[in-house]
Design an enzyme around this catalytic site. Structure first.
Site, PDB file in Angstrom:
ATOM      1  N   LYS A   1      11.525   4.471   0.979  1.00 46.99           N
ATOM      2  CA  LYS A   1      11.076   3.151   0.508  1.00 46.99           C
ATOM      3  C   LYS A   1      12.102   2.051   0.791  1.00 46.99           C
ATOM      4  CE  LYS A   1       8.128   5.158  -3.059  1.00 46.99           C
ATOM      5  NZ  LYS A   1       7.108   4.797  -4.033  1.00 46.99           N
TER       6      LYS A   1
ATOM      7  N   PRO B   1      -2.299   1.355  -2.949  1.00 44.42           N
ATOM      8  CA  PRO B   1      -1.166   0.796  -2.199  1.00 44.42           C
ATOM      9  C   PRO B   1       0.135   1.110  -2.928  1.00 44.42           C
ATOM     10  CG  PRO B   1      -2.352  -0.918  -3.394  1.00 44.42           C
ATOM     11  CD  PRO B   1      -3.149   0.336  -3.544  1.00 44.42           C
ATOM     12  N   ASP B   2       1.215   1.262  -2.172  1.00 45.75           N
ATOM     13  CA  ASP B   2       2.517   1.483  -2.801  1.00 45.75           C
ATOM     14  C   ASP B   2       3.164   0.108  -3.033  1.00 45.75           C
ATOM     15  OD1 ASP B   2       5.307   1.925  -3.280  1.00 45.75           O
ATOM     16  OD2 ASP B   2       5.013   3.978  -2.571  1.00 45.75           O
ATOM     17  N   ILE B   3       3.181  -0.298  -4.290  1.00 46.19           N
ATOM     18  CA  ILE B   3       3.631  -1.660  -4.636  1.00 46.19           C
ATOM     19  C   ILE B   3       5.099  -1.855  -4.240  1.00 46.19           C
ATOM     20  CG2 ILE B   3       3.931  -3.298  -6.538  1.00 46.19           C
ATOM     21  CD1 ILE B   3       1.751  -1.595  -8.041  1.00 46.19           C
TER      22      ILE B   3
ATOM     23  N   LYS C   1     -21.905   3.796 -17.987  1.00 47.86           N
ATOM     24  CA  LYS C   1     -21.377   5.104 -18.369  1.00 47.86           C
ATOM     25  C   LYS C   1     -22.163   6.190 -17.626  1.00 47.86           C
ATOM     26  CE  LYS C   1     -20.632   7.908 -22.421  1.00 47.86           C
ATOM     27  NZ  LYS C   1     -21.294   8.286 -23.638  1.00 47.86           N
TER      28      LYS C   1
ATOM     29  N   ASP D   1      -1.471   7.279  -8.149  1.00 53.60           N
ATOM     30  CA  ASP D   1      -1.437   7.406  -6.697  1.00 53.60           C
ATOM     31  C   ASP D   1      -2.813   7.182  -6.055  1.00 53.60           C
ATOM     32  OD1 ASP D   1       1.288   7.871  -6.443  1.00 53.60           O
ATOM     33  OD2 ASP D   1       1.056   9.985  -6.972  1.00 53.60           O
TER      34      ASP D   1
ATOM     35  N   PHE E   1      12.096   3.924  -9.451  1.00 50.83           N
ATOM     36  CA  PHE E   1      12.262   5.061 -10.363  1.00 50.83           C
ATOM     37  C   PHE E   1      11.606   6.271  -9.721  1.00 50.83           C
ATOM     38  CE2 PHE E   1      13.806   4.287 -14.760  1.00 50.83           C
ATOM     39  CZ  PHE E   1      14.287   3.001 -14.561  1.00 50.83           C
TER      40      PHE E   1
ATOM     41  N   ASN F   1      -2.088   8.240 -16.700  1.00 53.83           N
ATOM     42  CA  ASN F   1      -1.039   9.256 -16.852  1.00 53.83           C
ATOM     43  C   ASN F   1      -0.328   9.038 -18.179  1.00 53.83           C
ATOM     44  OD1 ASN F   1       1.305   7.407 -16.385  1.00 53.83           O
ATOM     45  ND2 ASN F   1       0.246   7.151 -14.433  1.00 53.83           N
TER      46      ASN F   1
HETATM   47  N1  CTP Z   1       5.440   2.948  -7.092  1.00 52.75           N
HETATM   48  C1  CTP Z   1       4.785   1.776  -6.822  1.00 52.75           C
HETATM   49  N2  CTP Z   1       3.486   1.808  -6.380  1.00 52.75           N
HETATM   50  C2  CTP Z   1       2.845   2.979  -6.224  1.00 52.75           C
HETATM   51  C3  CTP Z   1       3.509   4.167  -6.527  1.00 52.75           C
HETATM   52  C4  CTP Z   1       4.816   4.116  -6.961  1.00 52.75           C
HETATM   53  O1  CTP Z   1       5.365   0.709  -6.958  1.00 52.75           O
HETATM   54  N3  CTP Z   1       1.598   2.974  -5.811  1.00 52.75           N
HETATM   55  C5  CTP Z   1       6.853   2.905  -7.519  1.00 52.75           C
HETATM   56  C6  CTP Z   1       7.084   3.347  -8.949  1.00 52.75           C
HETATM   57  O2  CTP Z   1       7.036   2.272  -9.840  1.00 52.75           O
HETATM   58  C7  CTP Z   1       8.461   3.991  -8.862  1.00 52.75           C
HETATM   59  C8  CTP Z   1       8.449   4.613  -7.495  1.00 52.75           C
HETATM   60  O3  CTP Z   1       7.563   3.818  -6.725  1.00 52.75           O
HETATM   61  O4  CTP Z   1       9.470   3.021  -8.855  1.00 52.75           O
HETATM   62  C9  CTP Z   1       7.970   6.014  -7.556  1.00 52.75           C
HETATM   63  O5  CTP Z   1       7.759   6.478  -6.267  1.00 52.75           O
HETATM   64  P1  CTP Z   1       6.573   7.473  -5.854  1.00 52.75           P
HETATM   65  O6  CTP Z   1       6.956   8.092  -4.561  1.00 52.75           O
HETATM   66  O7  CTP Z   1       5.280   6.820  -5.833  1.00 52.75           O
HETATM   67  O8  CTP Z   1       6.628   8.439  -7.020  1.00 52.75           O
HETATM   68  P2  CTP Z   1       5.496   9.371  -7.377  1.00 52.75           P
HETATM   69  O9  CTP Z   1       4.200   8.696  -7.623  1.00 52.75           O
HETATM   70  O10 CTP Z   1       6.044  10.209  -8.475  1.00 52.75           O
HETATM   71  O11 CTP Z   1       5.384  10.133  -5.991  1.00 52.75           O
HETATM   72  P3  CTP Z   1       5.082  11.632  -5.744  1.00 52.75           P
HETATM   73  O12 CTP Z   1       3.845  11.844  -6.505  1.00 52.75           O
HETATM   74  O13 CTP Z   1       4.969  11.702  -4.275  1.00 52.75           O
HETATM   75  O14 CTP Z   1       6.300  12.334  -6.287  1.00 52.75           O
END
Ligand code: CTP
Length: 397
Positions: free
Chosen positions: A340, A304-306, A288, A278, A322, A209
């Site tokens: 969260k 995974p959501d860290i 390749k 995501d 953030f 991104n």
């Molecule tokens: N975050 C994380 N791990 C992930 C995704 C996000 O730690 N896999 C953290 C980011 O660093 C940030 C926050 O979670 O602090 C953002 O939340 P998130 O809901 O994941 O934001 P987006 O990816 O923008 O979600 P959405 O696409 O649903 O808006």
């Protein structure tokens, strides 16, 4: 420049870098600081007092017995209402004098008789800098509470290349600013994620991104300035990390998760600034992928959501998230904060924030919203750190 910095005594000692002191004085004056220059006899071989006088609009001093100071107390009067003394350039000889506490000219006497902080920007030939005598002196000065700004490495006037080059005036000003930040996170371990992640499709392609990492790096810098021990876990960026941070480079979200989890236990504050992808690509190709005429389908699986993983632990550190949103900014950010389990989330406009140098931030916590008006990311990061320190102290102290 920090608004708290109003008046400084700027010492200039003998060295080629003295010509850069003129630019440094100009930049300080431009930022509204009253600068009183004090030169050593050696400095006047390199640059004239008239230059500093014209730039600062103040008399320049060099003599311990200067008749312009009415009571013969120049060593006390000049630094009496100074917020700090900054010596730039500071020669090897001058550093040695400071170590010994000598007071045989105006500048060394001012340094000895001061009750304000002393910052020195050394400048000397590489061999002089590496000499054991200078090494000893630097160690002693650090122990004595003198703040060292630089030196850096680079091309030197003598034709050699190495350490001993004075920091550039802009960098010295940044270092002075950093020095003046209140040490509100002293003794705390702060873990920060920054930048994008990169999820491989094949050997040369991937999904990522547009996050530049600027905000995360600014937060790392601000936390360091506040006295914290900082670990910065960074996805791929083109930025130079702050030297004092412990840097861990990662590529994918999975690697970022592992790097974070390995350090959560010793972390007091976790600030998740990274724009984590995501999804990742299931079964990326080792080689390749060659194109053909068919539709190519990539299978994506959620990462995974860290932040959530860390925040839901029983002994979780203080967690800050953030939220970059392109619509319904505050509503979506607050939902994210609740989902969260975060004491604080930082909302910003996804379209405006990415890659830009200035940003508006809205902090959402249990007390409601706090708007940080649009300005540069380092200033925003400092304000954010101030807010985090307040919440952290209210919770744990
Ligand atoms: N975050 C994380 N791990 C992930 C995704 C996000 O730690 N896999 C953290 C980011 O660093 C940030 C926050 O979670 O602090 C953002 O939340 P998130 O809901 O994941 O934001 P987006 O990816 O923008 O979600 P959405 O696409 O649903 O808006």
């Amino acid at each position: 420049m920090e608004p708290s910095l109003k008046r400084i005594v700027m010492g200039v000692t003998g060295g080629v870098a003295a010509y850069k002191a003129a630019e440094l004085a100009r930049l300080l004056v431009k930022r509204g600081v009253e600068v009183r220059v004090v030169m050593t006899a050696a400095a006047s071989h390199f640059v004239g007092a008239a230059t500093f006088q014209a730039i600062t609009g103040q008399p320049v001093y060099a003599d311990l017995w200067d008749a312009r100071v009415s009571n013969g107390m120049a060593h006390i009067d000049l630094s009496r209402d100074a917020d700090l003394i900054l010596v730039a350039p500071a020669s090897a000889d001058f550093l040695a004098k400071l170590v010994q506490g000598r007071a045989d000219d105006l500048l060394s006497t001012l340094c000895l008789a001061r009750d304000c902080p002393l910052l020195v920007a050394p400048a000397m030939n590489r061999q002089m800098w590496e000499n054991p005598a200078t090494r000893r002196n630097i160690e002693q000065l650090t122990e004595d509470g003198v703040a060292l700004l630089g030196p850096t490495s680079g091309e030197q006037a003598c034709g050699e290349t190495g350490y001993g080059r004075m920091l550039e005036p802009e960098t010295i000003i940044e270092a002075v600013d950093a020095f003046l930040q209140p040490k509100i996170l002293r003794g705390l371990n702060v873990l920060i994620t920054a930048g994008p992640t990169y999820e491989a499709i094949d050997a040369v392609r991937g999904i990522t991104n547009r996050s530049s990492g600027k905000m995360g790096y600014a937060v790392a810098r601000a936390a360091l300035e506040a006295g914290a021990e900082v670990t910065l876990i960074s996805g791929p960026t083109a930025l130079t990390p702050p030297g004092e941070a412990q840097l861990v480079n990662v590529t994918s979200a999975q690697q970022m998760l592992e790097a974070v989890e390995a350090r959560t236990e010793e972390t007091d504050i976790f600030i998740a600034v990274a724009a984590v992808a995501d999804y990742y690509v299931l079964n990326p190709s080792e080689n390749k992928i060659k194109k053909d005429a068919h539709i190519l389908t990539l299978e994506l699986a959620p990462n995974p959501d860290i932040l959530s993983n860390v925040a839901r632990q029983d002994t979780a550190p203080f967690c800050v998230g953030f939220a970059a949103e392109s619509e319904n900014l505050e509503e979506y950010a607050e939902l994210k904060r609740k989902r969260k389990h975060l004491p604080l989330i930082v909302a910003n406009d996804a379209n405006a924030a990415i890659g830009s140098d200035d940003t508006e931030l809205i902090l959402l916590d249990d007390d409601g919203r706090h708007v940080l008006e649009k300005t540069d990311k380092l200033t925003q990061a400092r304000r954010l750190i101030e807010h985090i320190a307040k919440l952290y102290n209210a919770r744990y102290q």
